[in-house]
Enzyme design. Structure first.
Site, PDB file in Angstrom:
ATOM      1  CD  GLU A 160      -2.697   1.328   2.490  1.00 10.35           C
ATOM      2  OE1 GLU A 160      -3.546   2.231   2.534  1.00 10.35           O
ATOM      3  OE2 GLU A 160      -2.575   0.474   3.376  1.00 10.35           O
ATOM      4  CG  ASP A 203      -7.832  -2.355   1.826  1.00 11.95           C
ATOM      5  OD1 ASP A 203      -7.124  -1.992   2.773  1.00 11.95           O
ATOM      6  OD2 ASP A 203      -8.173  -1.591   0.900  1.00 11.95           O
ATOM      7  CB  ILE A 223      -0.624  -0.600   9.800  1.00 19.71           C
ATOM      8  CG1 ILE A 223       0.803  -0.703  10.315  1.00 19.71           C
ATOM      9  CG2 ILE A 223      -1.594  -0.517  10.986  1.00 19.71           C
ATOM     10  CD1 ILE A 223       1.227   0.477  11.204  1.00 19.71           C
ATOM     11  CG  ASP A 224      -6.646  -3.290   6.853  1.00 20.87           C
ATOM     12  OD1 ASP A 224      -6.760  -2.321   6.077  1.00 20.87           O
ATOM     13  OD2 ASP A 224      -7.596  -4.014   7.184  1.00 20.87           O
ATOM     14  CG  ASP A 233      -3.052  -2.587   4.523  1.00 20.77           C
ATOM     15  OD1 ASP A 233      -2.257  -1.830   5.107  1.00 20.77           O
ATOM     16  OD2 ASP A 233      -4.242  -2.298   4.326  1.00 20.77           O
ATOM     17  CB  THR A 263      -3.302   3.620   9.502  1.00 15.31           C
ATOM     18  OG1 THR A 263      -2.587   2.673   8.709  1.00 15.31           O
ATOM     19  CG2 THR A 263      -2.340   4.686   9.985  1.00 15.31           C
TER      20      THR A 263
END
Length: 284
Positions: free
Chosen positions: A77, A232, A106-107, A104, A109
């Site tokens: 990402e 995602d 940190i999905d 991702d 954030t």
């Protein structure tokens, strides 16, 4: 034919081991940074946040992956410009890749920034456009959700299975509040307004990958959201499918890496789920 396929089969376990190791190491590091990030920026909108921790997590994962598999492609990402057009183009640019890691870092954030403990690391590996390994790691609960194509899905070593609710009225459904306020958010709000009276209840944790993992684990009956990206959904899509569930776009077409408007469920209530969204004109 068997000779051509053998390298992929032989290395399958190492693919999974690397994905697990990357997720665990990134998650451990992210957890140490909770409440301790230095820089907060916005991307596509004021609700689309990024910190140096997101970028550091992605670099950590990318370095580990390419150390083991230097000829594989990587889509993360934080390496893509904000906005749906840039996301679609970045995926298109990698469409010819034999092996593509989709990450991702940190999905969730926004949750991380506020110390709200619902964020995950999401790592998927696609082979010729099909996801074959999916890992979602929740560092705050130390829960690892793992799926391998054709081999089932597991959470912390325990086999996962989707829930058994057969009706909307008995279903617990999740969704999100998209950062795109012009297109995605209004559609999602129409879906929320339509579904809320029809389901047992709605939830929103702020992490699409975690929602997908929870559908796979039977903790949620279904999940939908408008305007997501490949990073995602890729890992979570395999988790759901390998747990016996269904993942489509919001119009019922089969999932692929380019899907942005997603619906995932235990399969038993997928048709009325999609119908409710369609009646509300909340599908695209």
């Amino acid at each position: 034919m068997s000779d051509q396929r053998e390298p992929s089969v032989v290395s399958g376990k190492s693919f999974t081991a690397v994905a697990i190791n990357c997720a665990a190491k990134a998650g451990e590091w992210i957890k140490t940074k909770l409440g301790n990030y230095n820089r907060l920026d916005t991307k596509y909108s004021s609700h689309d946040l990024v910190t140096e921790v997101d970028k550091g997590s992605e670099q950590l994962i990318k370095k580990l992956v390419l150390t083991h598999f230097p000829h594989h492609s990587f889509l993360g990402e934080e390496g893509v410009e904000p906005g749906p057009e840039a996301s679609a183009q970045a995926l298109a640019d990698k469409s010819e890749a034999e092996y593509l890691w989709i990450v991702d870092p940190i999905d969730g954030t926004t949750n991380f920034v506020h110390g709200f403990p619902f964020f995950v690391v999401s790592i998927a590996l696609a082979y010729k456009g099909e996801v074959i390994v999916g890992v979602v790691y929740d560092p705050m609960k130390d829960e690892l959700f793992l799926a391998e194509k054709g081999k089932g899905a597991y959470v912390s070593g325990k086999r996962m299975q989707v829930s058994k609710e057969e009706t909307l009225s008995s279903s617990l459904i999740a969704t999100g509040f998209p950062a795109d306020h012009l297109y995605a958010l209004p559609l999602n709000l129409k879906g929320i307004q339509a579904l809320a009276p029809q389901v047992r209840n709605l939830r929103s944790s702020g992490s699409a990958a975690l929602h997908m993992a929870y559908v796979a684990a039977g903790r949620l009956t279904g999940f939908w959201e408008i305007g997501l990206n490949s990073w995602d959904l890729a890992a979570g899509s395999l988790l759901v499918q390998e747990s016996g569930g269904i993942v489509t776009d919001t119009q019922g077409k089969s999932y692929h890496l380019g899907v942005r408007n997603v619906a995932a469920s235990n399969g038993l209530m997928h048709e009325p789920f999609l119908k409710a969204l369609a009646v509300a004109e909340a599908t695209e």
